[in-house]
Enzyme design. Structure first.
Site, PDB file in Angstrom:
ATOM      1  N   ASP A  21       0.822  -1.215   0.000  1.00  0.00           N
ATOM      2  CA  ASP A  21       0.000   0.000   0.000  1.00  0.00           C
ATOM      3  C   ASP A  21       0.855   1.264   0.000  1.00  0.00           C
ATOM      4  O   ASP A  21       1.970   1.275   0.520  1.00  0.00           O
ATOM      5  CB  ASP A  21      -0.926  -0.015   1.231  1.00  0.00           C
ATOM      6  CG  ASP A  21      -2.070   0.983   1.082  1.00  0.00           C
ATOM      7  OD1 ASP A  21      -2.443   1.297  -0.059  1.00  0.00           O
ATOM      8  OD2 ASP A  21      -2.584   1.440   2.118  1.00  0.00           O
ATOM      9  N   ASN A  69     -11.174  -2.644  -4.851  1.00  0.00           N
ATOM     10  CA  ASN A  69     -10.477  -1.737  -5.763  1.00  0.00           C
ATOM     11  C   ASN A  69     -11.208  -1.549  -7.103  1.00  0.00           C
ATOM     12  O   ASN A  69     -10.922  -0.607  -7.842  1.00  0.00           O
ATOM     13  CB  ASN A  69      -9.037  -2.200  -6.037  1.00  0.00           C
ATOM     14  CG  ASN A  69      -8.093  -2.042  -4.850  1.00  0.00           C
ATOM     15  OD1 ASN A  69      -7.142  -2.808  -4.696  1.00  0.00           O
ATOM     16  ND2 ASN A  69      -8.337  -1.051  -4.004  1.00  0.00           N
TER      17      ASN A  69
HETATM   18  C1  IPE Z   1      -5.421  -2.714   0.011  1.00  0.00           C
HETATM   19  O1  IPE Z   1      -5.100  -1.390  -0.194  1.00  0.00           O
HETATM   20  C2  IPE Z   1      -5.477  -3.442  -1.303  1.00  0.00           C
HETATM   21  C3  IPE Z   1      -4.215  -3.561  -2.023  1.00  0.00           C
HETATM   22  C4  IPE Z   1      -3.040  -3.174  -1.616  1.00  0.00           C
HETATM   23  C5  IPE Z   1      -4.319  -4.222  -3.299  1.00  0.00           C
HETATM   24  P1  IPE Z   1      -6.224  -0.275  -0.333  1.00  0.00           P
HETATM   25  O2  IPE Z   1      -5.519   1.017  -0.490  1.00  0.00           O
HETATM   26  O3  IPE Z   1      -7.174  -0.650  -1.400  1.00  0.00           O
HETATM   27  O4  IPE Z   1      -6.963  -0.407   1.071  1.00  0.00           O
HETATM   28  P2  IPE Z   1      -7.734   0.659   1.934  1.00  0.00           P
HETATM   29  O5  IPE Z   1      -8.671   1.389   1.014  1.00  0.00           O
HETATM   30  O6  IPE Z   1      -6.706   1.577   2.510  1.00  0.00           O
HETATM   31  O7  IPE Z   1      -8.406  -0.139   2.978  1.00  0.00           O
HETATM   32  C1  IPE Z   2      -1.764   0.220  -3.325  1.00  0.00           C
HETATM   33  O1  IPE Z   2      -1.539   1.593  -3.411  1.00  0.00           O
HETATM   34  C2  IPE Z   2      -1.952  -0.385  -4.701  1.00  0.00           C
HETATM   35  C3  IPE Z   2      -3.323  -0.777  -5.002  1.00  0.00           C
HETATM   36  C4  IPE Z   2      -4.334  -0.781  -4.174  1.00  0.00           C
HETATM   37  C5  IPE Z   2      -3.578  -1.197  -6.353  1.00  0.00           C
HETATM   38  P1  IPE Z   2      -2.723   2.640  -3.361  1.00  0.00           P
HETATM   39  O2  IPE Z   2      -3.147   2.928  -4.758  1.00  0.00           O
HETATM   40  O3  IPE Z   2      -3.808   2.153  -2.471  1.00  0.00           O
HETATM   41  O4  IPE Z   2      -1.987   3.887  -2.733  1.00  0.00           O
HETATM   42  P2  IPE Z   2      -2.531   4.866  -1.635  1.00  0.00           P
HETATM   43  O5  IPE Z   2      -2.998   4.049  -0.495  1.00  0.00           O
HETATM   44  O6  IPE Z   2      -3.649   5.649  -2.272  1.00  0.00           O
HETATM   45  O7  IPE Z   2      -1.365   5.717  -1.287  1.00  0.00           O
HETATM   46 MG    MG Z   3      -4.127   2.376  -0.488  1.00  0.00          MG
END
Ligand code: IPE
Ligand code: IPE
Ligand code: MG
Length: 244
Positions: A21, A69
């Site tokens: 993340d 997502n």
């Molecule tokens: C969790 O991250 C899912 C992945 C890393 C694929 P998210 O960014 O989607 O999770 P939340 O929204 O912070 O819970």
């Molecule tokens: C994790 O990074 C990757 C995926 C969920 C695909 P994020 O896209 O959630 O990055 P942040 O949390 O917005 O920084």
């Molecule tokens: Mg994220």
């Protein structure tokens, strides 16, 4: 690397699960579009897969795209899907060179056709590798996993292959997408949030949890070694008392 030298070789987690993340915030800090963060995240995937294989980890499960997502803007979802296709094309040779077996968990039919066929190819092309198994969670969520398992169990029950008395934890686990894999010993989340976000919720019942503020594109081999070092300091009691 100093961190790696001090790791105890006999206490390497067999299975490490990672919520990758922080890509979006990494890009935002640089005034770039979120996609740049995802692109740089692929480099971190390569580094961590390599580090895990070097340390002797048997299974590395990476959360790349959650069921939730799908609710992101279409442009980001599409960009993530094409990034995935590119990464598969680029990494196939390296995976085979490193004897890494590639597999996925998640709702594969929900993915675009092109992604599905790329995944099938790389799973086939790395199937005979005997080193680490790299598991990518795509269109995955823990509740999806359990729901899908229960649905299949009901089907089997309807067909007389299963009865209520047969149902125990081991049987349910065998219906999950992670069937045959050990539960994660170590669960890592980068990006600073302290939550599980519907990742392997059944399987992490007794995992050691490790949270780090480091954003995923910055997470390198040393950070991974630090996480393992922290794991090695933990006493895993599994509900028992420490033996005197
Ligand atoms: C969790 O991250 C899912 C992945 C890393 C694929 P998210 O960014 O989607 O999770 P939340 O929204 O912070 O819970
Ligand atoms: C994790 O990074 C990757 C995926 C969920 C695909 P994020 O896209 O959630 O990055 P942040 O949390 O917005 O920084
Ligand atoms: Mg994220």
């Amino acid at each position: 690397m100093a961190e790696q030298q001090t790791l105890q070789e006999h206490n390497i987690p067999q299975h490490v699960a990672v919520i990758m993340d922080g890509n979006g915030r990494w890009a935002k800090q640089r005034r770039l579009q979120r996609m740049f963060g995802h692109r740089n995240g692929v480099d971190a995937v390569r580094a961590i897969a390599e580090a895990a294989a070097e340390q002797g980890v048997k299974y590395l499960t990476l959360y790349a795209f959650s069921t939730e997502n799908w609710a992101r803007p279409k442009i980001e979802v599409n960009a993530l899907m094409s990034l995935l296709v590119d990464a598969i094309d680029k990494e196939e040779v390296t995976l085979n060179r490193n004897n890494i077996k590639f597999t996925t968990i998640g709702d594969a039919p929900a993915l675009p056709q092109k992604v599905q066929s790329k995944l099938k190819n790389i799973i086939r092309s790395t199937a005979k590798n005997t080193g680490m198994t790299l598991v990518i969670a795509l269109s995955y969520s823990g509740r999806w996993d359990i729901t899908t398992a229960v649905r299949q169990m009901c089907r089997d029950a309807e067909q007389g292959k299963l009865s209520a008395a047969d149902v125990d934890e081991a049987l349910l686990a065998s219906y999950l997408s992670t069937s045959g894999m050990p539960d994660p010993d170590l669960f890592i989340r980068t990006g600073g949030d302290l939550r599980v976000s519907n990742f392997l919720i059944w399987q992490i019942a007794y995992s050691e949890l490790y949270f780090t503020p480091v954003l995923w594109p910055d997470f390198g081999k040393q950070h991974f070694a630090e996480a393992i070092k922290e794991f090695q300091k933990r006493e895993r009691r599994f509900g028992r008392v420490t033996e005197e």
